[in-house]
Design a protein around this motif. Structure first.
Motif, PDB file in Angstrom:
ATOM      1  N   THR A  18       0.765  -1.239   0.026  1.00 30.77           N
ATOM      2  CA  THR A  18       0.072   0.086   0.089  1.00 30.77           C
ATOM      3  C   THR A  18       0.849   1.196   0.187  1.00 30.77           C
ATOM      4  O   THR A  18       2.171   1.436   0.319  1.00 30.77           O
ATOM      5  CB  THR A  18      -1.018   0.135   1.248  1.00 30.77           C
ATOM      6  OG1 THR A  18      -1.720   1.169   1.375  1.00 30.77           O
ATOM      7  CG2 THR A  18      -0.095  -0.128   2.689  1.00 30.77           C
ATOM      8  N   ASP A  19       0.062   2.359  -0.464  1.00 29.33           N
ATOM      9  CA  ASP A  19       1.011   3.689  -0.419  1.00 29.33           C
ATOM     10  C   ASP A  19       0.492   4.586   0.784  1.00 29.33           C
ATOM     11  O   ASP A  19       1.058   5.734   1.115  1.00 29.33           O
ATOM     12  CB  ASP A  19       0.643   4.479  -1.770  1.00 29.33           C
ATOM     13  CG  ASP A  19      -0.424   4.701  -2.023  1.00 29.33           C
ATOM     14  OD1 ASP A  19      -1.425   4.355  -1.215  1.00 29.33           O
ATOM     15  OD2 ASP A  19      -0.894   5.372  -3.076  1.00 29.33           O
ATOM     16  N   ASP A  20      -0.440   3.872   1.689  1.00 31.02           N
ATOM     17  CA  ASP A  20      -1.103   4.496   2.793  1.00 31.02           C
ATOM     18  C   ASP A  20       0.087   4.323   3.906  1.00 31.02           C
ATOM     19  O   ASP A  20      -0.094   3.689   4.958  1.00 31.02           O
ATOM     20  CB  ASP A  20      -2.315   4.158   3.120  1.00 31.02           C
ATOM     21  CG  ASP A  20      -2.908   5.221   4.317  1.00 31.02           C
ATOM     22  OD1 ASP A  20      -2.396   5.988   4.468  1.00 31.02           O
ATOM     23  OD2 ASP A  20      -3.870   4.691   4.747  1.00 31.02           O
ATOM     24  N   ILE A  21       1.323   4.906   3.693  1.00 31.45           N
ATOM     25  CA  ILE A  21       2.233   4.746   4.798  1.00 31.45           C
ATOM     26  C   ILE A  21       2.626   5.956   5.424  1.00 31.45           C
ATOM     27  O   ILE A  21       2.220   7.132   4.897  1.00 31.45           O
ATOM     28  CB  ILE A  21       3.596   4.027   3.962  1.00 31.45           C
ATOM     29  CG1 ILE A  21       4.124   4.916   2.995  1.00 31.45           C
ATOM     30  CG2 ILE A  21       3.232   2.726   3.794  1.00 31.45           C
ATOM     31  CD1 ILE A  21       5.442   4.389   2.376  1.00 31.45           C
ATOM     32  N   LEU A  22       3.700   5.970   6.370  1.00 28.85           N
ATOM     33  CA  LEU A  22       4.018   7.041   7.106  1.00 28.85           C
ATOM     34  C   LEU A  22       4.584   8.191   6.444  1.00 28.85           C
ATOM     35  O   LEU A  22       4.432   9.401   6.576  1.00 28.85           O
ATOM     36  CB  LEU A  22       4.770   6.748   8.373  1.00 28.85           C
ATOM     37  CG  LEU A  22       5.186   8.011   9.089  1.00 28.85           C
ATOM     38  CD1 LEU A  22       4.046   8.478   9.832  1.00 28.85           C
ATOM     39  CD2 LEU A  22       6.362   7.245  10.517  1.00 28.85           C
ATOM     40  N   LEU A  23       5.320   8.057   5.219  1.00 30.90           N
ATOM     41  CA  LEU A  23       6.104   9.067   4.616  1.00 30.90           C
ATOM     42  C   LEU A  23       5.183   9.662   3.976  1.00 30.90           C
ATOM     43  O   LEU A  23       5.072  11.081   3.761  1.00 30.90           O
ATOM     44  CB  LEU A  23       7.119   8.072   3.603  1.00 30.90           C
ATOM     45  CG  LEU A  23       7.971   9.205   2.561  1.00 30.90           C
ATOM     46  CD1 LEU A  23       8.684  10.031   3.535  1.00 30.90           C
ATOM     47  CD2 LEU A  23       8.816   8.412   1.724  1.00 30.90           C
ATOM     48  N   ASN A  24       4.213   9.031   3.098  1.00 29.01           N
ATOM     49  CA  ASN A  24       3.207   9.772   2.268  1.00 29.01           C
ATOM     50  C   ASN A  24       2.303  10.488   3.341  1.00 29.01           C
ATOM     51  O   ASN A  24       1.567  11.458   3.060  1.00 29.01           O
ATOM     52  CB  ASN A  24       2.312   8.852   1.452  1.00 29.01           C
ATOM     53  CG  ASN A  24       3.299   8.091   0.258  1.00 29.01           C
ATOM     54  OD1 ASN A  24       3.932   8.902  -0.196  1.00 29.01           O
ATOM     55  ND2 ASN A  24       3.122   6.737   0.235  1.00 29.01           N
ATOM     56  N   GLN A  25       1.854   9.920   4.457  1.00 32.70           N
ATOM     57  CA  GLN A  25       1.104  10.516   5.405  1.00 32.70           C
ATOM     58  C   GLN A  25       1.555  11.856   5.852  1.00 32.70           C
ATOM     59  O   GLN A  25       1.017  12.918   6.211  1.00 32.70           O
ATOM     60  CB  GLN A  25       0.773   9.576   6.622  1.00 32.70           C
ATOM     61  CG  GLN A  25      -0.123   8.479   6.329  1.00 32.70           C
ATOM     62  CD  GLN A  25      -0.103   7.389   7.570  1.00 32.70           C
ATOM     63  OE1 GLN A  25       0.343   7.371   8.340  1.00 32.70           O
ATOM     64  NE2 GLN A  25      -0.757   6.468   7.230  1.00 32.70           N
ATOM     65  N   ALA A  26       2.967  12.008   6.008  1.00 25.44           N
ATOM     66  CA  ALA A  26       3.805  12.980   6.529  1.00 25.44           C
ATOM     67  C   ALA A  26       3.703  14.236   5.396  1.00 25.44           C
ATOM     68  O   ALA A  26       3.574  15.405   5.726  1.00 25.44           O
ATOM     69  CB  ALA A  26       5.294  12.870   6.784  1.00 25.44           C
TER      70      ALA A  26
END
Length: 413
Positions: free
Chosen positions: A176-184
């Motif tokens: 998934t791309d719903d990871i902490l880096l993209n969330q930041a």
């Protein structure tokens, strides 16, 4: 949102009230400035009903007012757009603003405020990487499914699906791309949207938010960013992460409590001038067969016999070294105002002592002090240091409006 632009060392009046567009701060805004955690204590000085900025430049948001502090550039003191352009060029040269493949050339520094320029810079970096694909990683999930995926969790199956035999409670890894880096990144974009002043900045942030619509909204703080580790797959996001940290760290803690909208991004011009000068001289030194080192090489000035330790370590701002490791020239960069009519030029005695000790300790016959150009000053002043170790000290007044290639002629290496 209103922007108040001032030049460093300029006096800003502080009044009980101010009209829109008036060059002044209210008492309430001055109080916010005084309490802002992100503003260094030595960034400004209070005077009688006024505040005067010193060697820090950048932006500070004070509620509905954005205070923009620009460097004082000789010959352009009355042209904020030109001063802003020089500051951005210095930041780029020093490596503090990085947009790849020349994309940053499209940012109109003359027309946009510093904060909008920073926002557009961030958006350009994000857009470049999103075009290559957002980072993805495997995340562990637990879910009721119709078929087995991953492994069946027996305890949860008995607890939740005792009366629903058609369901299977599974644990599995999902890319998934719903990871902490993209969330930041998404959190930073949401943070910046209400701070955009220009339509171009708002459009850039809005478009990127739409491209991150599938990313969950998470509250990101400094501790969250500290948990982020970049690997070979997402190392390309290093500069973006640095901007995220800058914007998130710049937020005053009061914002999280909903009290005030404060943000401060300030650069110490002493450090920026030093890094800009080093970056400008490095390719010129390489052509001359020299290497350039910053804050090095370090040597000790004294030895304390009773504890068997060397003490008082030197840290030259910039050193030019030949292939044999011999130091040829040491340069100290100072973002300070000089005094032309003074026989000493306003040079600090401590700075002179420091350069004299460098000449003696490194056994070199040439040292230099570099200052930004100012009205009434020549480009170079030559001093002969007196004492047993004779050395020449050149005082350079650097014109930041000239191409950096002229520095080689000035320093003659």
């Amino acid at each position: 949102m209103e922007v108040l632009t001032c030049i460093e060392h300029q006096r800003i009046p502080v009044r009980a009230t101010r009209a829109p567009g008036e060059f002044a701060l209210t008492h309430a805004q001055a109080k916010l400035l005084d309490a802002a955690d992100g503003v260094p204590a030595d960034a400004f000085r209070w005077g009688h009903q006024c505040v005067r900025w010193r060697q820090f430049c950048g932006v500070v948001q004070l509620g509905g007012l954005t205070l923009e502090i620009l460097p004082k550039i000789h010959g352009k003191e009355s042209d904020p757009g030109a001063c802003r352009e020089v500051l951005v060029k210095m930041l780029r040269k020093a490596g503090l603003m990085k947009v790849h493949r020349g994309a940053g050339a499209g940012i109109q520094t003359q027309k946009h405020t510093l904060l909008d320029i920073f926002i557009q810079e961030f958006c350009l970096l994000v857009r470049e990487q999103v075009l290559m694909g957002k980072p993805r990683d495997y995340q562990q999930r637990e879910e009721n499914l119709g078929v087995i995926k991953g492994k069946l969790l027996i305890n949860q199956q008995l607890r939740q699906n005792l009366n629903h035999q058609e369901r299977l409670y599974c644990q599995f890894d999902e890319l998934t791309d719903d990871i902490l880096l993209n969330q930041a990144v998404k959190f930073t974009l949401r943070l910046l949207l209400p701070k955009c002043r220009s339509d171009r900045s708002k459009k850039a942030v809005t478009e990127l938010l739409m491209q991150h619509d599938d990313i969950s909204d998470q509250r990101i703080d400094r501790q969250s960013l500290d948990r982020l580790t970049l690997d070979r797959a997402n190392q390309r996001y290093a500069d973006i992460l640095a901007w995220c940290r800058l914007f998130i760290d710049a937020e005053n803690p009061d914002v999280t409590a909903g009290k005030h909208s404060l943000l401060s991004i300030l650069f110490d011009m002493n450090l920026l001038f030093e890094r800009w000068l080093a970056a400008s001289l490095r390719p010129l030194a390489r052509k001359a067969g020299l290497s350039l080192r910053e804050q090095a090489p370090r040597r000790y000035l004294a030895y304390r016999e009773d504890v068997d330790r060397k003490v008082f370590q030197t840290r030259p701002d910039i050193s030019l070294i030949d292939r044999n490791g011999k130091v040829h020239l040491i340069i100290d960069a100072k973002w300070k105002l000089l005094n032309g009519p003074d026989a000493k030029l306003g040079v600090s005695q401590a700075d002179l002592y420091q350069l004299s000790s460098y000449a003696n300790r490194y056994h070199i016959h040439q040292v230099a002090l570099a200052y930004p150009s100012q009205a009434g000053l020549s480009e170079i002043y030559a001093l002969q240091l007196l004492g047993s170790h004779s050395a020449k000290l050149d005082i350079h007044c650097i014109d930041l409006l000239k191409p950096t290639a002229h520095l080689q002629l000035s320093f003659k290496f």
